[in-house]
Design a protein around this motif. Structure first.
Motif, PDB file in Angstrom:
ATOM      1  N   GLU A 116      55.672  30.072  70.538  1.00 27.64           N
ATOM      2  CA  GLU A 116      54.743  31.077  71.053  1.00 27.64           C
ATOM      3  C   GLU A 116      54.755  32.365  70.233  1.00 27.64           C
ATOM      4  OE1 GLU A 116      54.989  31.751  75.225  1.00 27.64           O
ATOM      5  OE2 GLU A 116      55.034  29.623  75.699  1.00 27.64           O
ATOM      6  N   LEU A 117      55.621  32.464  69.241  1.00 24.41           N
ATOM      7  CA  LEU A 117      55.700  33.672  68.402  1.00 24.41           C
ATOM      8  C   LEU A 117      54.991  33.509  67.059  1.00 24.41           C
ATOM      9  CD1 LEU A 117      59.482  34.529  68.936  1.00 24.41           C
ATOM     10  CD2 LEU A 117      57.493  35.408  70.192  1.00 24.41           C
ATOM     11  N   HIS A 126      49.785  36.781  67.709  1.00 25.24           N
ATOM     12  CA  HIS A 126      49.594  38.020  68.458  1.00 25.24           C
ATOM     13  C   HIS A 126      50.875  38.427  69.191  1.00 25.24           C
ATOM     14  CE1 HIS A 126      47.395  41.165  70.532  1.00 25.24           C
ATOM     15  NE2 HIS A 126      47.918  40.727  71.666  1.00 25.24           N
ATOM     16  N   LYS A 127      51.496  37.477  69.885  1.00 23.53           N
ATOM     17  CA  LYS A 127      52.724  37.774  70.626  1.00 23.53           C
ATOM     18  C   LYS A 127      53.851  38.202  69.673  1.00 23.53           C
ATOM     19  CE  LYS A 127      56.027  35.853  73.938  1.00 23.53           C
ATOM     20  NZ  LYS A 127      56.424  34.663  74.715  1.00 23.53           N
ATOM     21  N   GLU A 130      53.184  41.692  68.459  1.00 19.38           N
ATOM     22  CA  GLU A 130      53.493  42.693  69.488  1.00 19.38           C
ATOM     23  C   GLU A 130      54.998  42.975  69.544  1.00 19.38           C
ATOM     24  OE1 GLU A 130      51.800  41.197  73.135  1.00 19.38           O
ATOM     25  OE2 GLU A 130      49.846  42.110  72.694  1.00 19.38           O
ATOM     26  N   CYS A 157      64.492  39.480  73.683  1.00 17.79           N
ATOM     27  CA  CYS A 157      63.380  39.251  74.601  1.00 17.79           C
ATOM     28  C   CYS A 157      63.874  38.564  75.865  1.00 17.79           C
ATOM     29  CB  CYS A 157      62.299  38.417  73.929  1.00 17.79           C
ATOM     30  SG  CYS A 157      61.621  39.218  72.466  1.00 17.79           S
TER      31      CYS A 157
END
Length: 185
Positions: A116-117, A126-127, A130, A157
Motif C-alpha cells: 500500500e506504500l 500517494h500513501k 504522504e 506507522c
C-alpha cells in the motif's frame, strides 16, 4: 546503474559521492535533511525485478537466523546487507562532517512488505508520499539544526495508540531495523 555487474564499484564509490553531494548542498543550504532510500516493495518484484536480479549477485549473506533459505529470502537479506554496508559507515562520517544535520530514515519508515506504500516496486504512491511528507515536516519543524547532534528520524506507522510515532536516534548509531514481516522470510 543499468547493469548489476557495476554494483560493486558503485557501492564502493557511493559514500564518497554522497558526501560530495552533501558538501555541495551545504554551501547553498546549511540545514541538511538527508533522505535515506527506502527498501523496494517485495511483492511487486515483477516490475523492476530488484530482488530477482539481486538473487543472481554474489553478495555473501548469513541465513542462519532465517526460516527460509530460498532465492527471495536471500535477496531480501542481500538488500538489507547492502543498506547496512553503505549507510552505517557513511552516517558515522556524515555526523562527523555535519554535526547538526538531520536524516530522514525512509529505510526504517517503509515496510517493504506493505504494497500500500508503493507503485511499481520502487516508487512511493500517494500513501507513501504522504508518509514521506509527514516525516520531513516533523523534521523541519522539530529538529535542532543549530544543536550539536545529528539525528536520524523514522516514522513508526500505526504505533501504540493507533497513531504514528516519530522515532529519533543519533545518526551515527543508525541501524536497519527488520520489520516483523521481514523477520519471517
Amino acid at each position: 546503474l543499468g547493469n548489476l555487474a557495476k554494483l560493486p564499484v558503485a557501492l564502493q564509490e557511493m559514500p564518497r559521492n554522497l558526501m560530495q553531494i552533501c558538501e555541495e548542498v551545504s554551501e547553498v543550504c546549511p540545514n541538511i535533511i538527508l533522505c535515506l532510500l527506502y527498501r523496494p516493495a517485495i511483492k511487486q518484484d515483477k516490475v523492476y525485478r530488484v530482488y530477482e536480479n539481486l538473487s543472481k549477485m554474489p553478495i555473501p549473506v548469513d541465513m542462519s537466523s532465517k526460516k527460509n533459505d530460498d532465492d527471495l529470502s536471500r535477496s531480501i537479506v542481500k538488500v538489507e546487507t547492502l543498506f547496512e554496508t553503505v549507510y552505517t559507515p557513511f552516517l558515522q562520517a556524515f555526523k562527523a562532517k555535519f554535526p547538526s544535520a538531520a536524516v530522514a530514515d525512509l529505510c526504517n519508515t517503509f515496510d517493504p512488505h506493505d504494497d500500500e506504500l508503493y507503485d511499481h516496486q520502487i516508487e512511493p504512491n500517494h500513501k507513501g508520499s504522504e508518509i514521506i511528507a509527514q516525516l520531513l515536516a516533523h523534521i523541519a519543524q522539530n529538529h535542532d539544526f543549530d544543536g550539536s547532534q545529528a539525528m536520524s528520524y523514522h516514522l513508526q506507522c500505526g504505533a501504540a495508540g493507533g497513531g504514528d510515532e516519530v522515532i529519533a536516534t543519533r545518526a551515527d548509531l543508525w541501524k536497519l531495523q527488520k520489520s516483523a514481516a521481514a523477520a519471517k522470510s
